[in-house]
Write a protein that holds these residues in place. Structure first.
Motif, PDB file in Angstrom:
ATOM      1  N   GLN A  71       0.831  -1.206   0.000  1.00 16.17           N
ATOM      2  CA  GLN A  71       0.000   0.000   0.000  1.00 16.17           C
ATOM      3  C   GLN A  71       0.865   1.256   0.000  1.00 16.17           C
ATOM      4  O   GLN A  71       0.556   2.237  -0.677  1.00 16.17           O
ATOM      5  CB  GLN A  71      -0.925  -0.012   1.221  1.00 16.17           C
ATOM      6  CG  GLN A  71      -2.075  -1.000   1.112  1.00 16.17           C
ATOM      7  CD  GLN A  71      -2.872  -1.097   2.397  1.00 16.17           C
ATOM      8  OE1 GLN A  71      -2.309  -1.202   3.496  1.00 16.17           O
ATOM      9  NE2 GLN A  71      -4.192  -1.033   2.282  1.00 16.17           N
ATOM     10  N   ARG A  72       1.947   1.247   0.743  1.00 15.08           N
ATOM     11  CA  ARG A  72       2.836   2.416   0.778  1.00 15.08           C
ATOM     12  C   ARG A  72       3.527   2.623  -0.571  1.00 15.08           C
ATOM     13  O   ARG A  72       3.678   3.758  -1.029  1.00 15.08           O
ATOM     14  CB  ARG A  72       3.870   2.273   1.899  1.00 15.08           C
ATOM     15  CG  ARG A  72       3.261   2.360   3.292  1.00 15.08           C
ATOM     16  CD  ARG A  72       4.311   2.724   4.332  1.00 15.08           C
ATOM     17  NE  ARG A  72       3.753   2.735   5.683  1.00 15.08           N
ATOM     18  CZ  ARG A  72       3.031   3.733   6.203  1.00 15.08           C
ATOM     19  NH1 ARG A  72       2.804   4.813   5.481  1.00 15.08           N
ATOM     20  NH2 ARG A  72       2.573   3.648   7.439  1.00 15.08           N
ATOM     21  N   ARG A  73       3.956   1.550  -1.209  1.00 11.39           N
ATOM     22  CA  ARG A  73       4.588   1.696  -2.522  1.00 11.39           C
ATOM     23  C   ARG A  73       3.598   2.242  -3.538  1.00 11.39           C
ATOM     24  O   ARG A  73       3.926   3.120  -4.344  1.00 11.39           O
ATOM     25  CB  ARG A  73       5.169   0.349  -2.984  1.00 11.39           C
ATOM     26  CG  ARG A  73       6.453  -0.056  -2.276  1.00 11.39           C
ATOM     27  CD  ARG A  73       7.107  -1.256  -2.948  1.00 11.39           C
ATOM     28  NE  ARG A  73       6.298  -2.460  -2.803  1.00 11.39           N
ATOM     29  CZ  ARG A  73       6.420  -3.338  -1.813  1.00 11.39           C
ATOM     30  NH1 ARG A  73       7.342  -3.146  -0.854  1.00 11.39           N
ATOM     31  NH2 ARG A  73       5.664  -4.420  -1.757  1.00 11.39           N
ATOM     32  N   ARG A  74       2.385   1.742  -3.498  1.00 10.49           N
ATOM     33  CA  ARG A  74       1.357   2.223  -4.430  1.00 10.49           C
ATOM     34  C   ARG A  74       1.049   3.699  -4.194  1.00 10.49           C
ATOM     35  O   ARG A  74       0.972   4.487  -5.130  1.00 10.49           O
ATOM     36  CB  ARG A  74       0.084   1.388  -4.266  1.00 10.49           C
ATOM     37  CG  ARG A  74      -1.148   1.905  -5.003  1.00 10.49           C
ATOM     38  CD  ARG A  74      -0.977   1.919  -6.505  1.00 10.49           C
ATOM     39  NE  ARG A  74      -2.212   2.351  -7.169  1.00 10.49           N
ATOM     40  CZ  ARG A  74      -2.306   2.651  -8.454  1.00 10.49           C
ATOM     41  NH1 ARG A  74      -1.241   2.554  -9.236  1.00 10.49           N
ATOM     42  NH2 ARG A  74      -3.457   3.031  -8.973  1.00 10.49           N
ATOM     43  N   LEU A  75       0.906   4.086  -2.919  1.00 13.73           N
ATOM     44  CA  LEU A  75       0.617   5.490  -2.617  1.00 13.73           C
ATOM     45  C   LEU A  75       1.792   6.375  -3.024  1.00 13.73           C
ATOM     46  O   LEU A  75       1.589   7.487  -3.543  1.00 13.73           O
ATOM     47  CB  LEU A  75       0.307   5.666  -1.131  1.00 13.73           C
ATOM     48  CG  LEU A  75      -0.005   7.094  -0.678  1.00 13.73           C
ATOM     49  CD1 LEU A  75      -1.132   7.726  -1.498  1.00 13.73           C
ATOM     50  CD2 LEU A  75      -0.350   7.121   0.813  1.00 13.73           C
ATOM     51  N   ALA A  76       3.017   5.920  -2.816  1.00 20.42           N
ATOM     52  CA  ALA A  76       4.184   6.698  -3.240  1.00 20.42           C
ATOM     53  C   ALA A  76       4.148   6.938  -4.744  1.00 20.42           C
ATOM     54  O   ALA A  76       4.444   8.054  -5.213  1.00 20.42           O
ATOM     55  CB  ALA A  76       5.473   5.978  -2.846  1.00 20.42           C
ATOM     56  N   ALA A  77       3.772   5.929  -5.510  1.00 24.30           N
ATOM     57  CA  ALA A  77       3.679   6.086  -6.964  1.00 24.30           C
ATOM     58  C   ALA A  77       2.604   7.096  -7.340  1.00 24.30           C
ATOM     59  O   ALA A  77       2.805   7.947  -8.220  1.00 24.30           O
ATOM     60  CB  ALA A  77       3.397   4.736  -7.620  1.00 24.30           C
ATOM     61  N   LEU A  78       1.467   7.021  -6.673  1.00 24.09           N
ATOM     62  CA  LEU A  78       0.385   7.979  -6.944  1.00 24.09           C
ATOM     63  C   LEU A  78       0.813   9.400  -6.608  1.00 24.09           C
ATOM     64  O   LEU A  78       0.513  10.344  -7.346  1.00 24.09           O
ATOM     65  CB  LEU A  78      -0.857   7.607  -6.128  1.00 24.09           C
ATOM     66  CG  LEU A  78      -1.555   6.295  -6.474  1.00 24.09           C
ATOM     67  CD1 LEU A  78      -2.711   6.036  -5.501  1.00 24.09           C
ATOM     68  CD2 LEU A  78      -2.066   6.299  -7.913  1.00 24.09           C
ATOM     69  N   LEU A  79       1.510   9.554  -5.504  1.00 24.81           N
ATOM     70  CA  LEU A  79       1.965  10.886  -5.103  1.00 24.81           C
ATOM     71  C   LEU A  79       2.970  11.454  -6.100  1.00 24.81           C
ATOM     72  O   LEU A  79       2.938  12.644  -6.426  1.00 24.81           O
ATOM     73  CB  LEU A  79       2.564  10.826  -3.703  1.00 24.81           C
ATOM     74  CG  LEU A  79       1.537  10.664  -2.571  1.00 24.81           C
ATOM     75  CD1 LEU A  79       2.195  10.154  -1.291  1.00 24.81           C
ATOM     76  CD2 LEU A  79       0.814  11.982  -2.305  1.00 24.81           C
ATOM     77  N   LEU A  80       3.850  10.620  -6.616  1.00 30.25           N
ATOM     78  CA  LEU A  80       4.788  11.080  -7.637  1.00 30.25           C
ATOM     79  C   LEU A  80       4.051  11.492  -8.905  1.00 30.25           C
ATOM     80  O   LEU A  80       4.397  12.491  -9.540  1.00 30.25           O
ATOM     81  CB  LEU A  80       5.813   9.985  -7.941  1.00 30.25           C
ATOM     82  CG  LEU A  80       6.855   9.735  -6.848  1.00 30.25           C
ATOM     83  CD1 LEU A  80       7.659   8.479  -7.157  1.00 30.25           C
ATOM     84  CD2 LEU A  80       7.787  10.929  -6.696  1.00 30.25           C
ATOM     85  N   ALA A  81       3.015  10.742  -9.259  1.00 31.91           N
ATOM     86  CA  ALA A  81       2.221  11.092 -10.435  1.00 31.91           C
ATOM     87  C   ALA A  81       1.454  12.391 -10.225  1.00 31.91           C
ATOM     88  O   ALA A  81       1.135  13.091 -11.191  1.00 31.91           O
ATOM     89  CB  ALA A  81       1.252   9.956 -10.774  1.00 31.91           C
ATOM     90  N   SER A  82       1.174  12.733  -8.970  1.00 26.68           N
ATOM     91  CA  SER A  82       0.469  13.982  -8.661  1.00 26.68           C
ATOM     92  C   SER A  82       1.429  15.146  -8.468  1.00 26.68           C
ATOM     93  O   SER A  82       1.012  16.229  -8.072  1.00 26.68           O
ATOM     94  CB  SER A  82      -0.393  13.815  -7.407  1.00 26.68           C
ATOM     95  OG  SER A  82       0.417  13.793  -6.241  1.00 26.68           O
ATOM     96  N   ASN A  83       2.705  14.920  -8.739  1.00 20.46           N
ATOM     97  CA  ASN A  83       3.759  15.939  -8.619  1.00 20.46           C
ATOM     98  C   ASN A  83       4.023  16.332  -7.169  1.00 20.46           C
ATOM     99  O   ASN A  83       4.276  17.499  -6.861  1.00 20.46           O
ATOM    100  CB  ASN A  83       3.433  17.189  -9.449  1.00 20.46           C
ATOM    101  CG  ASN A  83       4.663  17.721 -10.180  1.00 20.46           C
ATOM    102  OD1 ASN A  83       5.763  17.597  -9.669  1.00 20.46           O
ATOM    103  ND2 ASN A  83       4.467  18.304 -11.344  1.00 20.46           N
ATOM    104  N   ASP A  84       3.999  15.341  -6.294  1.00 26.42           N
ATOM    105  CA  ASP A  84       4.252  15.580  -4.868  1.00 26.42           C
ATOM    106  C   ASP A  84       5.369  14.643  -4.408  1.00 26.42           C
ATOM    107  O   ASP A  84       5.130  13.624  -3.756  1.00 26.42           O
ATOM    108  CB  ASP A  84       2.970  15.345  -4.071  1.00 26.42           C
ATOM    109  CG  ASP A  84       3.091  15.787  -2.616  1.00 26.42           C
ATOM    110  OD1 ASP A  84       4.204  16.122  -2.182  1.00 26.42           O
ATOM    111  OD2 ASP A  84       2.054  15.791  -1.916  1.00 26.42           O
TER     112      ASP A  84
END
Length: 348
Positions: free
Chosen positions: A133-146
């Protein structure tokens, strides 16, 4: 007699018209807890001398952790602002924010979709997240420019779980690995503190849409501002010399105590804004810069307020370049139900 009374009333009218409503007491008897905001003025760590070791920030992090913020804001643009700028390249240029192509390729999400996915994920975030879950959220955050918030997730992973998977491909893992060695307060202070406190993210609140100044001669504009600062910055130069000496220390807590002193902040405000307002310019360039500076700070303060809009009584830490701190303290302190925490006391 009545005629004279009429003249007196008319003479007093401009004063009456200028009377303002006192908003400072509206929250005196408010129900519920008041929010606390600590504004930490910071140096920009990318200017630290060679050999800088992030462990020099450990004493500062201990003080900030004792404050126990539930929300941490940082001085960088949000994904939403980056997306706005990307849709108006004629106004903001083509390189307003860093590109997100690598994260988009890994997740299949553009910035708006990634922002929505992050919000939805955090709404259902479990008390004990799995590494996947943390890896997935990290990927989403990078895609959101964060990047900073993605790094918060990365730091909360055990070393053995810091690898590709769950939309986090090798290219994104490389981004997060390199983030660890970047001298940036968003990562070395905010993200490290957030991970230490078990927070899931930090909040980007910077905004440059209002200080993207449109003048016919940008070179003359910059020269005019620099000339104004040079004329009014003697005291500031003395402080900068002392700051440089404190930057050499193995413990940067004394540096942060120094740059958050009220007198030093007053000197910096004088050197930046008072000097610009007093400078003579046929085009009014220094005064135009001040207008942009105020707009930027106002929009940043509004963005900070939005982070705890639905959380009355929140404890907020706002980490920002020290020259912004007087404006943050002044304007955040005017908000209803908000108290400003004294930085000097917090750093004792």
């Amino acid at each position: 007699m009545m005629k004279w009374i009429g003249w007196i009333w008319m003479a007093a009218w401009p004063l009456a018209a200028q009377a303002q409503v006192d908003l400072t007491t509206l929250d005196r008897d408010m129900s519920g807890p008041r929010s606390q905001v600590l504004v930490l003025g910071t140096v920009h760590l990318n200017a630290m001398p060679a050999g800088f070791n992030p462990t020099a920030l450990d004493g500062l992090l201990d003080k900030l952790a004792a404050y126990k913020p539930g929300i941490i804001t940082i001085e960088t643009e949000s994904g939403e602002e980056c997306d706005l700028a990307a849709r108006h390249p004629a106004k903001y240029g083509a390189n307003y924010c860093a590109p997100t192509e690598a994260a988009r390729a890994a997740t299949g999400l553009d910035v708006p979709a990634a922002l929505a996915a992050v919000d939805q994920t955090l709404k259902t975030w479990p008390a004990q997240a799995t590494p996947a879950q943390r890896r997935r959220l990290a990927a989403l955050l990078l895609a959101s420019n964060d990047v900073a918030s993605a790094y918060v997730q990365w730091l909360q992973l055990p070393e053995s779980e810091r690898h590709a998977g769950d939309s986090l491909d090798a290219a994104l893992v490389s981004v997060l690995d390199k983030t660890a060695s970047r001298n940036n307060e968003n990562y070395q202070i905010a993200a490290r503190l957030a991970a230490r406190l078990g927070l899931q993210r930090v909040y980007p609140v910077d905004n440059h849409t209002g200080d993207h100044i449109d003048v016919p001669d940008i070179k003359a504009f910059v020269t005019s501002i620099e000339r104004a600062w040079a004329a009014g910055g003697a005291a500031q130069k003395e402080r900068a010399t002392h700051e440089q000496a404190l930057m050499q220390g193995g413990d940067l807590l004394p540096l942060y105590r120094y740059i958050n002193q009220p007198e030093g902040l007053r000197i910096a405000a004088d050197a930046n804004v008072r000097a610009a307002l007093q400078a003579k310019s046929a085009e009014g360039y220094p005064q135009i810069w001040v207008a942009g500076w105020e707009i930027r700070n106002l929009r940043m303060v509004a963005n900070i307020r939005e982070t705890f809009r639905e959380r009355p009584g929140a404890r907020v830490l706002s980490i920002v370049g020290a020259t912004h701190k007087p404006w943050f303290d002044g304007w955040l302190g005017q908000l209803q139900g908000v108290d400003i925490v004294d930085a000097a006391t917090a750093l004792k």
